[in-house]
Design a protein around this motif. Structure first.
Motif, PDB file in Angstrom:
ATOM      1  N   GLY A   1       9.411 -26.559   0.911  1.00 47.07           N
ATOM      2  CA  GLY A   1      10.285 -25.883   1.875  1.00 47.07           C
ATOM      3  C   GLY A   1      10.507 -24.432   1.499  1.00 47.07           C
ATOM      4  O   GLY A   1      10.374 -23.530   2.336  1.00 47.07           O
ATOM      5  N   ARG A   2      10.790 -24.198   0.219  1.00 47.76           N
ATOM      6  CA  ARG A   2      11.072 -22.844  -0.239  1.00 47.76           C
ATOM      7  C   ARG A   2       9.835 -21.954  -0.077  1.00 47.76           C
ATOM      8  O   ARG A   2       9.936 -20.820   0.382  1.00 47.76           O
ATOM      9  CB  ARG A   2      11.505 -22.907  -1.708  1.00 47.76           C
ATOM     10  N   ASP A   3       8.664 -22.483  -0.419  1.00 44.67           N
ATOM     11  CA  ASP A   3       7.435 -21.686  -0.299  1.00 44.67           C
ATOM     12  C   ASP A   3       7.103 -21.360   1.155  1.00 44.67           C
ATOM     13  O   ASP A   3       6.641 -20.265   1.466  1.00 44.67           O
ATOM     14  CB  ASP A   3       6.259 -22.439  -0.944  1.00 44.67           C
ATOM     15  N   VAL A   4       7.350 -22.323   2.047  1.00 45.38           N
ATOM     16  CA  VAL A   4       7.067 -22.079   3.474  1.00 45.38           C
ATOM     17  C   VAL A   4       8.013 -20.999   4.022  1.00 45.38           C
ATOM     18  O   VAL A   4       7.571 -20.080   4.722  1.00 45.38           O
ATOM     19  CB  VAL A   4       7.186 -23.391   4.287  1.00 45.38           C
ATOM     20  N   ILE A   5       9.282 -21.098   3.669  1.00 49.76           N
ATOM     21  CA  ILE A   5      10.252 -20.091   4.124  1.00 49.76           C
ATOM     22  C   ILE A   5       9.846 -18.710   3.602  1.00 49.76           C
ATOM     23  O   ILE A   5       9.908 -17.712   4.323  1.00 49.76           O
ATOM     24  CB  ILE A   5      11.688 -20.464   3.646  1.00 49.76           C
ATOM     25  N   GLU A   6       9.404 -18.676   2.366  1.00 50.62           N
ATOM     26  CA  GLU A   6       8.983 -17.420   1.739  1.00 50.62           C
ATOM     27  C   GLU A   6       7.770 -16.840   2.486  1.00 50.62           C
ATOM     28  O   GLU A   6       7.700 -15.644   2.718  1.00 50.62           O
ATOM     29  CB  GLU A   6       8.643 -17.709   0.272  1.00 50.62           C
ATOM     30  N   LEU A   7       6.870 -17.732   2.879  1.00 51.67           N
ATOM     31  CA  LEU A   7       5.673 -17.319   3.616  1.00 51.67           C
ATOM     32  C   LEU A   7       6.057 -16.666   4.949  1.00 51.67           C
ATOM     33  O   LEU A   7       5.570 -15.581   5.291  1.00 51.67           O
ATOM     34  CB  LEU A   7       4.806 -18.559   3.865  1.00 51.67           C
ATOM     35  N   PHE A   8       6.961 -17.323   5.679  1.00 54.46           N
ATOM     36  CA  PHE A   8       7.413 -16.763   6.959  1.00 54.46           C
ATOM     37  C   PHE A   8       8.130 -15.423   6.736  1.00 54.46           C
ATOM     38  O   PHE A   8       7.967 -14.491   7.507  1.00 54.46           O
ATOM     39  CB  PHE A   8       8.350 -17.740   7.679  1.00 54.46           C
ATOM     40  N   ARG A   9       8.904 -15.364   5.658  1.00 59.43           N
ATOM     41  CA  ARG A   9       9.663 -14.146   5.373  1.00 59.43           C
ATOM     42  C   ARG A   9       8.711 -12.985   5.061  1.00 59.43           C
ATOM     43  O   ARG A   9       8.889 -11.875   5.556  1.00 59.43           O
ATOM     44  CB  ARG A   9      10.624 -14.404   4.206  1.00 59.43           C
ATOM     45  N   GLU A  10       7.709 -13.280   4.257  1.00 57.27           N
ATOM     46  CA  GLU A  10       6.745 -12.229   3.893  1.00 57.27           C
ATOM     47  C   GLU A  10       5.994 -11.733   5.130  1.00 57.27           C
ATOM     48  O   GLU A  10       5.736 -10.548   5.266  1.00 57.27           O
ATOM     49  CB  GLU A  10       5.752 -12.760   2.852  1.00 57.27           C
TER      50      GLU A  10
END
Lengths: 130, 105
Positions: free
Chosen positions: B48-57
């Motif tokens: 979850g954290r990595d996916v959110i980070e991906l969208f944020r980037e």
């Protein structure tokens, strides 16, 4: 309810509303008869998430409308994309109308919570209004 | 984007792949999950954290993404953006969609 609780609930309901948008997206796919087995799996997952989130929300706040029964009836009438794609236009319109009623109902709840949120933000440290 | 290396890196234990869906809020915390409760929560949290980070980037790079689909040999991860949060579908390929084998000449 503390301001922090209200903020959390607002975020939770916003996410829930997004899931309802996804639900409608899948109705559109079913109507166009353009879906894959993966879409049908995603549709099932969206419905599961909606039902779980619903209980989490109902545990935190009293909601008059939409009711649990209304939502379960809508979800129960859409068992799969394949099933929906075999329905006539009238049935799909009915489903869409029901979806729209629930969707707007959630926005009303969200609006009420935002009013509460604003009221809390305007309170001074001593409890009076700014 | 080493999801699998993060999931299974360093440990030689056999771990069943997750099946189901999670929703995560904009802070990366799991809100709802249909993944078996027997699956380690930490791993789901990491996904979850990595996916959110991906969208944020992607947003930071002014190339906002609405959906991301990652196809691994045995696992497919599809994530859709939900107002800063995300809904993440996790499907082992073997469970629902058998991995295609190359045609023999």
């Amino acid at each position: 309810m503390t301001p922090k609780d209200i903020n959390q609930l607002v975020t939770q309901i916003e996410t829930h509303i997004e899931c309802w948008k996804q639900f409608n997206h899948f109705i559109t796919l079913a109507r166009a008869k353009k879906f894959s087995p993966a879409d049908d799996n995603h549709f099932l997952e969206i419905k599961s998430i909606i039902v779980q989130e619903l209980e989490l929300i109902f545990a935190s706040v009293e909601v008059q409308s939409p009711t649990r029964e209304e939502i379960h009836a809508l979800i129960g009438s859409a068992p799969s994309l394949r099933y929906l794609s075999e329905q006539g236009e009238g049935a799909l319109r009915g489903l869409e109308a029901q979806w729209h009623k629930i969707y707007i109902g959630w926005h009303a709840i969200l609006g009420q919570l935002k009013v509460k949120q604003r009221t809390e933000e305007n309170k001074t440290f001593w409890g009076g209004k700014k | 984007m080493g999801f699998l290396s993060k999931l299974f890196g360093g440990r030689a234990a056999v771990q069943q792949l997750p099946t189901g869906t999670i929703t995560v809020n904009r802070q990366g915390h799991i809100v709802t999950s249909t993944v078996s409760s027997g699956f380690p929560k930490k791993m789901l949290h990491d996904i979850g954290r990595d996916v959110i980070e991906l969208f944020r980037e992607a947003r930071t790079a002014q190339m906002p993404l609405a959906e991301v689909s990652l196809h691994y040999g045995s696992l497919r991860i599809t994530a859709r953006e939900l107002r800063g949060g995300a809904i993440i579908f996790l499907f082992p390929q073997t469970a629902l969609f058998p991995t295609p084998t190359p045609a023999r000449p």
